[in-house]
Design an enzyme around this catalytic site. Structure first.
Site, PDB file in Angstrom:
ATOM      1  N   GLU A  21      28.250 -46.364  83.747  1.00 48.77           N
ATOM      2  CA  GLU A  21      27.052 -47.188  83.563  1.00 48.77           C
ATOM      3  C   GLU A  21      25.909 -46.299  83.067  1.00 48.77           C
ATOM      4  OE1 GLU A  21      25.757 -48.698  87.396  1.00 48.77           O
ATOM      5  OE2 GLU A  21      26.275 -46.812  88.390  1.00 48.77           O
ATOM      6  N   ASP A  46      16.463 -44.609  88.520  1.00 48.56           N
ATOM      7  CA  ASP A  46      16.968 -44.835  87.163  1.00 48.56           C
ATOM      8  C   ASP A  46      15.975 -44.426  86.080  1.00 48.56           C
ATOM      9  OD1 ASP A  46      19.094 -46.106  88.536  1.00 48.56           O
ATOM     10  OD2 ASP A  46      18.032 -48.016  88.477  1.00 48.56           O
TER      11      ASP A  46
END
Length: 558
Positions: free
Chosen positions: A187, A14
């Protein structure tokens, strides 16, 4: 120079990448591992150096009891008003209908800290990021969670204005600006303003082999005003099963001083057992989700496109204005424990390393035996990431147990339900012995049992070594530090991968670690003394017929 992907090997998921003047920074998720948020810096995007983690105190991060793969999800790093801003999420519930979480904000004038005490922002959803608009206004952009079983749990991307005077959100301004596509699971949002347009980068498809990143743009920040980029997703490997890099998606965009554009995304490098199809299962990513960087160009319609196609490339041209950065050649580590603080490569689970767990310095690490490796509250272990498919790790330990409830040695660890352990212990038959145990989906196996290796009387130290060879790994022991003996147990490395864990459990976001542990669940806190630790990478080379052969290529199955 060329960027060779992944630029941050091993569990570095991420990525949130930014540039401040001539320096690039990447912040990565750390989940239940402490300290929270992993930071790297570079001036060339090729060579990266590890920085101290910002969330290094329980004031900033208290994860005791957090479930596996809870904790820090998708931190967002930004720079504005002369300081760094860090938004991070602490997830407390991972399984079931709910994702209880809190989003926090901390700031620092220097990337190395100190970081301010955290400000609670909200708990609307995870993957929150902070957007600093050109007019000085600030907005929180985040995934939105819906627990209702008759709705999809990923309820679009919410934008909420942040008041810098009160350092609080203005919930009355909250609106859904993007719902994603029919792929669902939208997301990881990051918002940018480029040439007068707002560009929203968001992940979809779940952080597995269906993962992708889409881009949407709008002239305003009004509700549901964003239009999705036409054609293929911005980046995905769903339809490139033979690519060396897989799972690319969730990430962040950055430009260089001379105007080039790059995108940092998570990626995985799966492998297959010889008796498996190369595409089903697509593979086992024991190094977890790593960070890759792709070059970006803009098409005639003003949309960003990954150079070389949406599958990405292993080898990418570095920025033309890159400044050569000095960094270690690989991630090998030798620690004689001479300092009274742990090396930056070490991590603990959920809580910081304190006197309750042990001490370090003066040439030794002392660990007090606490709970088992299945314990989410009281655990005495330090560990570091697997960052290569081929490596050796070894240690020297002194431990004098009187009960089978006492264990100390070398572990390869994914989470509380998936790990192995080569350790000194005691049994009724031979007294001090060496055993190898494994936890697989929460089911524990003692491999040696009554054939546990007897430690000769008068032996003060035992040396342990693990040899990781991509698909499998083994343990060895020595009583003199020179002659090693292989323990006759070969373990499947796939058990320490996201891809294996997700088959039976919802938490699957980290990667394999190797580390040192002391267990004494009898409660007497028997201490183990470790003399050194050595982690030596073998360059992701295959050991075949006694020779090395390179495996890095554009294809995983060449």
């Amino acid at each position: 120079m060329q960027i060779v992907n992944p630029v941050l090997p091993g569990f570095n998921a991420d990525p949130s990448m930014i540039r401040v003047n001539d320096t690039y920074y990447i912040a990565n998720s750390t989940f239940e591992w402490f300290p929270g948020v992993r930071l790297h810096e570079s001036k060339d995007m090729v060579h990266w150096n590890l920085l101290p983690s910002p969330l290094s105190t329980t004031t900033l991060l208290d994860m005791k009891g957090n479930p596996a793969s809870g904790g820090i999800w998708a931190p967002d790093l930004s720079y504005a008003d002369g300081k760094f801003w860090l938004i991070y999420t602490d997830v407390k519930v991972t399984e079931g209908a709910f994702k209880d979480m809190t989003n926090y904000l901390t700031t620092a004038e220097d990337i190395r800290g100190p970081w301010t005490d955290p400000i609670k922002v909200n708990g609307v959803g995870f993957d929150a990021s902070l957007f600093h608009d050109e007019d000085g206004r600030k907005y929180l952009v985040q995934q939105t969670w819906d627990h209702r079983e008759y709705k999809h749990p990923f309820d679009g991307i919410t934008l909420t204005e942040f008041d810098t005077a009160t350092m609080k959100l203005m919930p009355e301004t909250a609106r859904t600006i993007y719902e994603g596509t029919d792929v669902k699971l939208v997301e990881g949002p990051h918002l940018y303003k480029i040439n007068g347009d707002y560009f929203l980068f968001a992940a979809q498809g779940g952080t597995i082999y269906t993962h992708q990143e889409v881009v949407a743009r709008s002239k305003s920040l009004d509700a549901k005003s964003f239009e999705t980029e036409p054609g293929d997703p911005f980046i995905t490997n769903f339809d490139t099963p033979y690519s060396y890099l897989q799972k690319q998606g969730h990430g962040a965009l950055v430009n260089t001083p001379s105007g080039e554009w790059y995108y940092a995304s998570l990626t995985g490098r799966p492998w297959n057992h010889e008796n498996e199809s190369s595409t089903d299962p697509r593979g086992w990513s024991t190094l977890g989700r790593e960070t890759a960087i792709q070059k970006v160009e803009w098409d005639e319609a003003g949309w960003p496109r990954v150079v070389g196609g949406h599958g990405g490339q292993t080898f990418v041209d570095a920025p033309k204005d890159a400044i050569l950065t000095d960094a270690p050649a690989d991630h090998s580590q030798h620690d004689d424990f001479t300092d009274n603080i742990l090396d930056l490569n070490w991590n603990t689970l959920r809580v910081p390393f304190t006197d309750k767990m042990g001490t370090v310095g003066d040439g030794k690490l002392v660990l007090k035996g606490l709970g088992s490796l299945a314990n989410n509250f009281e655990l005495s272990m330090i560990a570091r990431r697997w960052q290569a498919f081929y490596f050796d790790a070894e240690t020297k330990v002194k431990f004098n147990p009187w009960s089978y409830q006492q264990m100390a040695g070398l572990t390869n660890f994914y989470n509380d339900r998936h790990w192995s352990f080569a350790f000194i212990t005691w049994n009724e038959k031979n007294g001090h012995v060496i055993e190898v145990g494994e936890n697989n989906r929460g089911n524990y196996t003692s491999y040696l049992k009554d054939d546990a290796i007897k430690i000769p009387e008068g032996t003060e130290y035992v040396w342990f070594r693990t040899k990781v060879r991509k698909e499998s790994y083994t343990y060895e022991y020595s009583f003199d530090g020179t002659t090693y003996h292989e323990i006759p147990v070969t373990l499947d490395a796939a058990i320490l991968s996201d891809d294996y864990v997700v088959q039976s459990y919802g938490g699957f976001f980290t990667g394999a670690f190797v580390g040192l542990a002391a267990v004494d669940y009898s409660g007497y806190e028997l201490e183990a003394e470790f003399d050194y630790f050595d982690y030596k990478e073998l360059g992701d080379k295959a050991l075949e017929n006694g020779t090395f052969s390179w495996e890095r290529s554009e294809h995983r199955f060449g």
